[in-house]
Design a protein around this motif. Structure first.
Motif, PDB file in Angstrom:
ATOM      1  N   GLU A 188       0.917  -1.105   0.184  1.00  0.00           N
ATOM      2  CA  GLU A 188       0.124   0.024   0.018  1.00  0.00           C
ATOM      3  C   GLU A 188       0.979   1.251  -0.013  1.00  0.00           C
ATOM      4  OE1 GLU A 188      -0.546  -2.518   2.228  1.00  0.00           O
ATOM      5  OE2 GLU A 188      -2.283  -3.177   1.545  1.00  0.00           O
TER       6      GLU A 188
ATOM      7  N   TRP B 258       1.096   3.937  -3.129  1.00  0.00           N
ATOM      8  CA  TRP B 258       0.662   5.316  -2.851  1.00  0.00           C
ATOM      9  C   TRP B 258       1.872   6.109  -3.273  1.00  0.00           C
ATOM     10  CZ3 TRP B 258      -3.163   8.401  -2.015  1.00  0.00           C
ATOM     11  CH2 TRP B 258      -2.985   9.684  -1.514  1.00  0.00           C
ATOM     12  N   GLN B 259       2.988   5.687  -2.934  1.00  0.00           N
ATOM     13  CA  GLN B 259       4.231   6.654  -3.389  1.00  0.00           C
ATOM     14  C   GLN B 259       4.406   6.593  -4.994  1.00  0.00           C
ATOM     15  OE1 GLN B 259       7.897   4.995  -2.154  1.00  0.00           O
ATOM     16  NE2 GLN B 259       9.024   6.808  -2.776  1.00  0.00           N
TER      17      GLN B 259
ATOM     18  N   LYS C  78       1.655   6.476  -7.080  1.00  0.00           N
ATOM     19  CA  LYS C  78       0.750   7.380  -7.459  1.00  0.00           C
ATOM     20  C   LYS C  78       0.836   8.908  -7.348  1.00  0.00           C
ATOM     21  CE  LYS C  78      -2.411   4.629  -5.480  1.00  0.00           C
ATOM     22  NZ  LYS C  78      -3.597   4.090  -5.211  1.00  0.00           N
TER      23      LYS C  78
ATOM     24  N   MET D 237      -0.722  11.552  -9.239  1.00  0.00           N
ATOM     25  CA  MET D 237      -2.190  10.889  -9.187  1.00  0.00           C
ATOM     26  C   MET D 237      -2.983  11.041 -10.637  1.00  0.00           C
ATOM     27  SD  MET D 237      -2.430  10.060  -6.042  1.00  0.00           S
ATOM     28  CE  MET D 237      -3.919   9.524  -5.871  1.00  0.00           C
TER      29      MET D 237
ATOM     30  N   SER E  99       1.626   4.168 -12.419  1.00  0.00           N
ATOM     31  CA  SER E  99       0.388   4.609 -12.213  1.00  0.00           C
ATOM     32  C   SER E  99      -0.549   4.784 -13.485  1.00  0.00           C
ATOM     33  CB  SER E  99       0.476   6.122 -11.763  1.00  0.00           C
ATOM     34  OG  SER E  99      -0.519   6.868 -11.424  1.00  0.00           O
TER      35      SER E  99
END
Length: 91
Positions: free
Chosen positions: A13, A17-18, A20, A25, A68
């Motif tokens: 996770e 997150w890193q 994205k 994002m 991403s």
């Protein structure tokens, strides 16, 4: 392609997150922004979801390369390249 949570590293996770955040994002394929509204092919208003994808399908790797991708691009990529592609062809 990993299908069970236990197939991934414990900190996936954080890694996702890193990945994205480093991509702003956004999907690196179509430039869609996470949360951005769009109208799908049926005319429904939806929001883009950006995910972290394993381009080498190496989920068990503790430090996998992640990219991403929005959910749609991620699915298209997996359909073209993933282990699930071979399973579909064998049916």
């Amino acid at each position: 392609m990993a299908t069970e949570r236990t197939d991934y590293p414990d900190d996936i996770e954080v890694q996702a997150w890193q990945c994205k955040v480093e991509a702003g994002m956004r999907c690196i394929n179509c430039d869609a922004l996470h949360g951005e509204e769009y109208i799908n092919e049926r005319g429904d208003v939806k929001r883009k979801v950006v995910t972290a994808a394993h381009p080498f399908h190496d989920a068990a790797n503790p430090r996998p390369r992640l990219v991403s991708l929005c959910l749609e691009c991620h699915r298209r990529y997996d359909d073209r390249t993933g282990p699930n592609r071979r399973q579909k062809k064998q049916r």
